[in-house]
Scaffold this active site. Structure first.
Site, short mmCIF file in Angstrom:
data_model
loop_
_atom_site.label_atom_id
_atom_site.label_comp_id
_atom_site.label_asym_id
_atom_site.label_seq_id
_atom_site.Cartn_x
_atom_site.Cartn_y
_atom_site.Cartn_z
N LYS A 1 12.70 5.92 2.29
CA LYS A 1 12.79 5.05 3.46
C LYS A 1 14.15 5.21 4.17
O LYS A 1 15.09 5.80 3.61
CB LYS A 1 12.57 3.60 3.02
CG LYS A 1 11.14 3.35 2.48
CD LYS A 1 10.93 1.87 2.15
CE LYS A 1 9.53 1.59 1.67
NZ LYS A 1 9.29 0.13 1.42
N TYR B 1 1.24 0.85 7.61
CA TYR B 1 1.33 -0.41 6.85
C TYR B 1 0.26 -1.42 7.30
O TYR B 1 0.42 -2.62 7.08
CB TYR B 1 2.73 -1.00 6.97
CG TYR B 1 3.72 -0.40 5.97
CD1 TYR B 1 3.53 -0.54 4.59
CD2 TYR B 1 4.84 0.30 6.40
CE1 TYR B 1 4.43 0.00 3.68
CE2 TYR B 1 5.75 0.85 5.49
CZ TYR B 1 5.54 0.69 4.13
OH TYR B 1 6.42 1.22 3.23
N ARG C 1 5.06 5.38 -9.54
CA ARG C 1 5.32 3.93 -9.44
C ARG C 1 6.29 3.50 -10.55
O ARG C 1 7.15 2.64 -10.34
CB ARG C 1 4.01 3.13 -9.54
CG ARG C 1 3.03 3.32 -8.40
CD ARG C 1 3.44 2.72 -7.08
NE ARG C 1 3.82 1.33 -7.15
CZ ARG C 1 3.93 0.53 -6.06
NH1 ARG C 1 3.68 1.01 -4.84
NH2 ARG C 1 4.31 -0.71 -6.17
N THR D 1 8.95 -3.73 -6.65
CA THR D 1 9.16 -3.86 -5.19
C THR D 1 10.50 -4.51 -4.87
O THR D 1 11.23 -4.05 -3.99
CB THR D 1 8.02 -4.71 -4.58
OG1 THR D 1 6.77 -4.13 -4.97
CG2 THR D 1 8.11 -4.77 -3.07
N ARG E 1 14.57 2.17 -7.45
CA ARG E 1 14.91 0.96 -6.70
C ARG E 1 16.08 0.22 -7.33
O ARG E 1 16.94 -0.33 -6.61
CB ARG E 1 13.68 0.07 -6.53
CG ARG E 1 12.76 0.60 -5.43
CD ARG E 1 11.42 -0.07 -5.45
NE ARG E 1 10.66 0.15 -4.22
CZ ARG E 1 9.37 -0.11 -4.09
NH1 ARG E 1 8.69 -0.59 -5.12
NH2 ARG E 1 8.75 0.10 -2.95
N ASN F 1 14.02 -1.26 0.40
CA ASN F 1 13.90 -0.94 -1.02
C ASN F 1 13.71 0.54 -1.32
O ASN F 1 13.09 0.91 -2.32
CB ASN F 1 12.82 -1.81 -1.67
CG ASN F 1 11.45 -1.59 -1.07
OD1 ASN F 1 11.29 -0.75 -0.19
ND2 ASN F 1 10.47 -2.32 -1.55
N HIS G 1 8.72 4.33 -0.92
CA HIS G 1 7.32 3.91 -0.92
C HIS G 1 6.55 4.82 -1.87
O HIS G 1 6.84 6.01 -1.96
CB HIS G 1 6.71 4.04 0.48
CG HIS G 1 5.22 3.94 0.47
ND1 HIS G 1 4.58 2.73 0.50
CD2 HIS G 1 4.25 4.89 0.36
CE1 HIS G 1 3.27 2.93 0.43
NE2 HIS G 1 3.04 4.24 0.35
N GLU H 1 -3.18 7.88 2.43
CA GLU H 1 -1.80 8.02 2.89
C GLU H 1 -1.40 9.49 3.03
O GLU H 1 -0.65 9.85 3.95
CB GLU H 1 -0.86 7.29 1.92
CG GLU H 1 -1.04 5.77 1.99
CD GLU H 1 -0.17 5.02 0.99
OE1 GLU H 1 -0.20 3.78 1.03
OE2 GLU H 1 0.54 5.65 0.18
P1 ADP Z 1 5.36 -1.68 -2.80
O1 ADP Z 1 6.20 -0.93 -1.77
O2 ADP Z 1 6.11 -1.86 -4.09
O3 ADP Z 1 3.99 -1.08 -2.99
P2 ADP Z 1 4.06 -3.77 -1.24
O4 ADP Z 1 2.96 -2.78 -0.98
O5 ADP Z 1 3.68 -5.12 -1.77
O6 ADP Z 1 5.17 -3.16 -2.22
O7 ADP Z 1 4.86 -4.04 0.11
C1 ADP Z 1 5.15 -2.98 1.00
C2 ADP Z 1 6.57 -3.10 1.45
O8 ADP Z 1 6.74 -4.29 2.22
C3 ADP Z 1 7.61 -3.24 0.32
O9 ADP Z 1 8.00 -2.00 -0.22
C4 ADP Z 1 8.76 -3.92 1.04
O10 ADP Z 1 9.49 -2.98 1.81
C5 ADP Z 1 8.02 -4.85 1.97
N1 ADP Z 1 7.84 -6.16 1.34
C6 ADP Z 1 6.95 -6.52 0.40
N2 ADP Z 1 7.07 -7.81 0.05
C7 ADP Z 1 8.06 -8.30 0.81
C8 ADP Z 1 8.67 -9.57 0.95
N3 ADP Z 1 8.26 -10.63 0.22
N4 ADP Z 1 9.68 -9.71 1.84
C9 ADP Z 1 10.08 -8.66 2.58
N5 ADP Z 1 9.55 -7.42 2.51
C10 ADP Z 1 8.56 -7.24 1.64
MG MG Z 2 2.41 -0.91 -1.66
#
Ligand code: ADP
Ligand code: MG
Length: 140
Positions: free
Chosen positions: A9, A49, A85, A91, A102, A112, A115, A126
């Site tokens: 990212k 997204y 993962r 996350t 992370r 973070n 992805h 994707e």
């Molecule tokens: P991951 O990236 O671990 O698969 P998710 O798919 O749940 O997590 O969420 C996608 C992205 O959205 C996260 O990587 C993060 O950048 C953002 N995100 C998720 N939850 C939150 C939150 N509670 N507040 C702010 N950003 C969030």
């Molecule tokens: Mg995700």
């Protein structure tokens, strides 16, 4: 053998740690089989997204994802989706296990670092979003 999509990212690209993150992939046995750097448009980030469009953080997430270039790659290996993962970590970097990407490179849940696809179906979708089949250079 499984394929998964990885994105480094904008925060991690700004920190100049693409190479360090690639090293984590390679050390875990994953191979980079396609890669490109892109500065996503708002439409691309919103579409990528799309599953999160009803979430309260969606607008901030899109804004962040278009704030600078990202490095996008297809990773290949045994159990690649879960392996990736696992080395990414949780996350929220506050919850990420020590030694994960992370934990080491992310500042916050918003920014973070990486992805990773979370299932075979999302991996397929994707990868297709960013790459043509002929972009993926499998080898042994
Ligand atoms: P991951 O990236 O671990 O698969 P998710 O798919 O749940 O997590 O969420 C996608 C992205 O959205 C996260 O990587 C993060 O950048 C953002 N995100 C998720 N939850 C939150 C939150 N509670 N507040 C702010 N950003 C969030
Ligand atoms: Mg995700």
């Amino acid at each position: 053998m499984q394929l998964t999509l990885s994105i480094i990212k904008p925060d991690a690209v700004r920190k100049n740690v693409i190479g360090q993150i690639y090293q984590r992939f390679e050390q875990s046995g994953l191979r980079i089989v396609a890669a490109k750097m892109l500065h996503l448009s708002q439409a691309q980030a919103e579409a990528f997204y799309g599953v999160h469009k009803e979430r309260p953080f969606f607008n901030d997430l899109v804004k962040f994802m278009i704030s600078g270039p990202v490095m996008i790659q297809v990773l290949a290996g045994t159990d690649a989706i879960k392996k990736h993962r696992d080395i990414m970590g949780a996350t929220n970097p506050k919850d990420a296990a020590p030694g994960t990407i992370r934990a080491d490179f992310a500042n916050s849940i918003d920014e973070n670092a990486v992805h990773g696809s979370d299932s075979e179906e999302t991996a397929r979708q994707e990868i297709e979003f960013f790459f043509k089949p002929t972009d993926i250079l499998l080898r042994d």
